[in-house]
Motif scaffolding. Structure first.
Motif, PDB file in Angstrom:
ATOM      1  N   TRP A  30       1.658  10.111  -9.035  1.00 48.07           N
ATOM      2  CA  TRP A  30       2.263  11.165  -8.067  1.00 48.07           C
ATOM      3  C   TRP A  30       3.395  11.760  -8.665  1.00 48.07           C
ATOM      4  CZ3 TRP A  30       0.162  13.031  -4.053  1.00 48.07           C
ATOM      5  CH2 TRP A  30       0.908  13.683  -3.208  1.00 48.07           C
ATOM      6  N   GLY A  31       3.231  12.936  -9.138  1.00 45.00           N
ATOM      7  CA  GLY A  31       4.169  13.802  -9.957  1.00 45.00           C
ATOM      8  C   GLY A  31       4.596  13.060 -11.369  1.00 45.00           C
ATOM      9  N   ASN A  32       5.855  12.494 -11.640  1.00 42.03           N
ATOM     10  CA  ASN A  32       6.153  11.793 -12.915  1.00 42.03           C
ATOM     11  C   ASN A  32       6.249  10.486 -12.678  1.00 42.03           C
ATOM     12  OD1 ASN A  32       6.230  14.428 -14.517  1.00 42.03           O
ATOM     13  ND2 ASN A  32       8.332  14.759 -13.653  1.00 42.03           N
ATOM     14  N   SER A  33       5.622  10.165 -11.408  1.00 41.43           N
ATOM     15  CA  SER A  33       5.941   8.700 -11.077  1.00 41.43           C
ATOM     16  C   SER A  33       4.655   8.083 -10.386  1.00 41.43           C
ATOM     17  CB  SER A  33       7.231   8.651 -10.241  1.00 41.43           C
ATOM     18  OG  SER A  33       7.324   7.152  -9.752  1.00 41.43           O
ATOM     19  N   THR A  34       4.912   7.194  -9.669  1.00 36.90           N
ATOM     20  CA  THR A  34       3.471   6.730  -8.925  1.00 36.90           C
ATOM     21  C   THR A  34       4.020   6.846  -7.509  1.00 36.90           C
ATOM     22  OG1 THR A  34       4.655   4.682  -8.576  1.00 36.90           O
ATOM     23  CG2 THR A  34       3.014   4.992 -10.372  1.00 36.90           C
ATOM     24  N   LEU A  35       3.109   6.521  -6.317  1.00 37.23           N
ATOM     25  CA  LEU A  35       3.272   6.546  -5.111  1.00 37.23           C
ATOM     26  C   LEU A  35       4.361   5.756  -4.554  1.00 37.23           C
ATOM     27  CD1 LEU A  35      -0.189   6.738  -3.513  1.00 37.23           C
ATOM     28  CD2 LEU A  35       1.486   8.568  -3.563  1.00 37.23           C
ATOM     29  N   PRO A 112       4.162  10.372   0.710  1.00 37.12           N
ATOM     30  CA  PRO A 112       4.619  10.693  -0.254  1.00 37.12           C
ATOM     31  C   PRO A 112       5.396  11.983   0.112  1.00 37.12           C
ATOM     32  CG  PRO A 112       2.203  11.161  -0.489  1.00 37.12           C
ATOM     33  CD  PRO A 112       2.531  10.063   0.687  1.00 37.12           C
ATOM     34  N   PHE A 113       4.998  12.435   1.452  1.00 38.61           N
ATOM     35  CA  PHE A 113       5.759  13.832   2.043  1.00 38.61           C
ATOM     36  C   PHE A 113       6.965  13.550   2.950  1.00 38.61           C
ATOM     37  CE2 PHE A 113       1.150  14.642   1.200  1.00 38.61           C
ATOM     38  CZ  PHE A 113       1.415  15.584   0.266  1.00 38.61           C
ATOM     39  N   LEU A 198      -4.906  16.084  -2.182  1.00 36.51           N
ATOM     40  CA  LEU A 198      -3.364  16.367  -2.265  1.00 36.51           C
ATOM     41  C   LEU A 198      -2.960  16.504  -3.515  1.00 36.51           C
ATOM     42  CD1 LEU A 198      -2.588  14.212   0.891  1.00 36.51           C
ATOM     43  CD2 LEU A 198      -2.663  16.687   0.650  1.00 36.51           C
ATOM     44  N   TYR A 199      -3.062  15.652  -4.594  1.00 37.51           N
ATOM     45  CA  TYR A 199      -2.615  15.438  -5.898  1.00 37.51           C
ATOM     46  C   TYR A 199      -2.904  17.105  -6.555  1.00 37.51           C
ATOM     47  CZ  TYR A 199      -0.967  14.087 -10.155  1.00 37.51           C
ATOM     48  OH  TYR A 199       0.114  14.109 -11.456  1.00 37.51           O
ATOM     49  N   LYS A 200      -4.267  17.403  -6.465  1.00 38.89           N
ATOM     50  CA  LYS A 200      -4.520  18.615  -7.036  1.00 38.89           C
ATOM     51  C   LYS A 200      -3.917  19.794  -6.308  1.00 38.89           C
ATOM     52  CE  LYS A 200      -8.590  21.601  -8.027  1.00 38.89           C
ATOM     53  NZ  LYS A 200     -10.262  21.594  -8.088  1.00 38.89           N
ATOM     54  N   THR A 201      -3.630  19.737  -5.212  1.00 37.60           N
ATOM     55  CA  THR A 201      -2.922  20.849  -4.560  1.00 37.60           C
ATOM     56  C   THR A 201      -1.342  20.944  -4.923  1.00 37.60           C
ATOM     57  OG1 THR A 201      -4.448  20.809  -2.461  1.00 37.60           O
ATOM     58  CG2 THR A 201      -2.361  21.809  -2.010  1.00 37.60           C
ATOM     59  N   TYR A 202      -0.744  19.683  -5.152  1.00 39.14           N
ATOM     60  CA  TYR A 202       0.678  19.930  -5.518  1.00 39.14           C
ATOM     61  C   TYR A 202       0.888  19.878  -6.695  1.00 39.14           C
ATOM     62  CZ  TYR A 202       1.490  19.511  -0.382  1.00 39.14           C
ATOM     63  OH  TYR A 202       1.333  19.795   1.023  1.00 39.14           O
ATOM     64  N   PHE A 203       0.256  19.200  -7.507  1.00 42.75           N
ATOM     65  CA  PHE A 203       0.642  19.110  -8.960  1.00 42.75           C
ATOM     66  C   PHE A 203      -0.053  19.924  -9.910  1.00 42.75           C
ATOM     67  CE2 PHE A 203       2.108  15.205  -6.632  1.00 42.75           C
ATOM     68  CZ  PHE A 203       3.473  15.414  -6.894  1.00 42.75           C
TER      69      PHE A 203
END
Length: 205
Positions: A30-35, A112-113, A198-203
């Protein structure tokens, strides 16, 4: 700079096996980390007494990865009994701790949000209003985690032992529940397709 810590302990519930994900979703990127890592970092930014993470399935794998986070890690060996057992396990630990805790803020590893500002609003409103239970709004007039329970409910929380979490207490004490609406939709990531979308949408813009 943080102000003096509130007498609230954060409990991140992350003991599940993630069967619908086919891999530990706590460790999904999730981004530079994990969930789970991103939730831990948000919790550490709050003015609270302690941050506890309750693990169960995949305990050795996950604990090895998050052990440098300066948090309290608990191993709920009865994690198969469901979310309620992890809540009870954490609250028993809190009740036996020497650190004074007036309330517990329960969070999930797969939301995550939920942002720091909203969590701080929950903490501040709980303190200011002295509300016994402060929950987060979902769609269709539902409410739940993140949720803050005052210590007056600890003896009932330690009796939980199923997969319904604390929903029973939220219904039982509905007249004492205050509900806050988060600025972003409160999403639980339970399926791989939802996570990937969601990952594709935000990152990956």
């Amino acid at each position: 700079m943080k102000n003096e810590a509130s007498n609230i302990t954060v409990v991140i519930l992350a003991a599940g096996a993630s069967n619908r994900m086919d891999e530990p979703k706590q460790l999904l990127k999730w981004g530079n980390s994990t969930l789970l890592g991103s939730i831990i970092e948000k919790a550490k930014m709050l003015n609270v007494k302690d941050v506890i993470v309750v693990l169960g399935a995949n305990y050795l794998l996950i604990s090895k990865i998050i052990k440098q986070s300066k948090i309290t890690i608990l191993n709920n060996v009865n994690w198969k009994n469901g979310l309620g057992s992890s809540i009870a396990f954490a609250v028993k630990h809190i009740m036996n701790d020497t650190i004074r805790t007036d309330a517990t803020l329960f969070m999930l590893a797969d939301q995550p949000f939920i942002e720091v500002d909203f969590l701080n609003t929950m903490i501040n409103q709980f303190q200011e209003g002295k509300q016994s239970i402060l929950a987060t709004s979902y769609d269709e007039n539902k409410y739940g985690v993140p949720v803050i329970f005052s210590k007056s409910y600890f003896k009932e929380l330690i009796q939980l032992n199923d997969d319904k979490g604390a929903k029973y207490l939220l219904k039982k004490y509905k007249c004492h529940v205050k509900v806050l609406i988060p600025p972003a939709k409160n999403v639980d990531l339970d399926f791989k397709k939802d996570y990937l979308k969601l990952y594709k949408t935000y990152f990956k813009k």
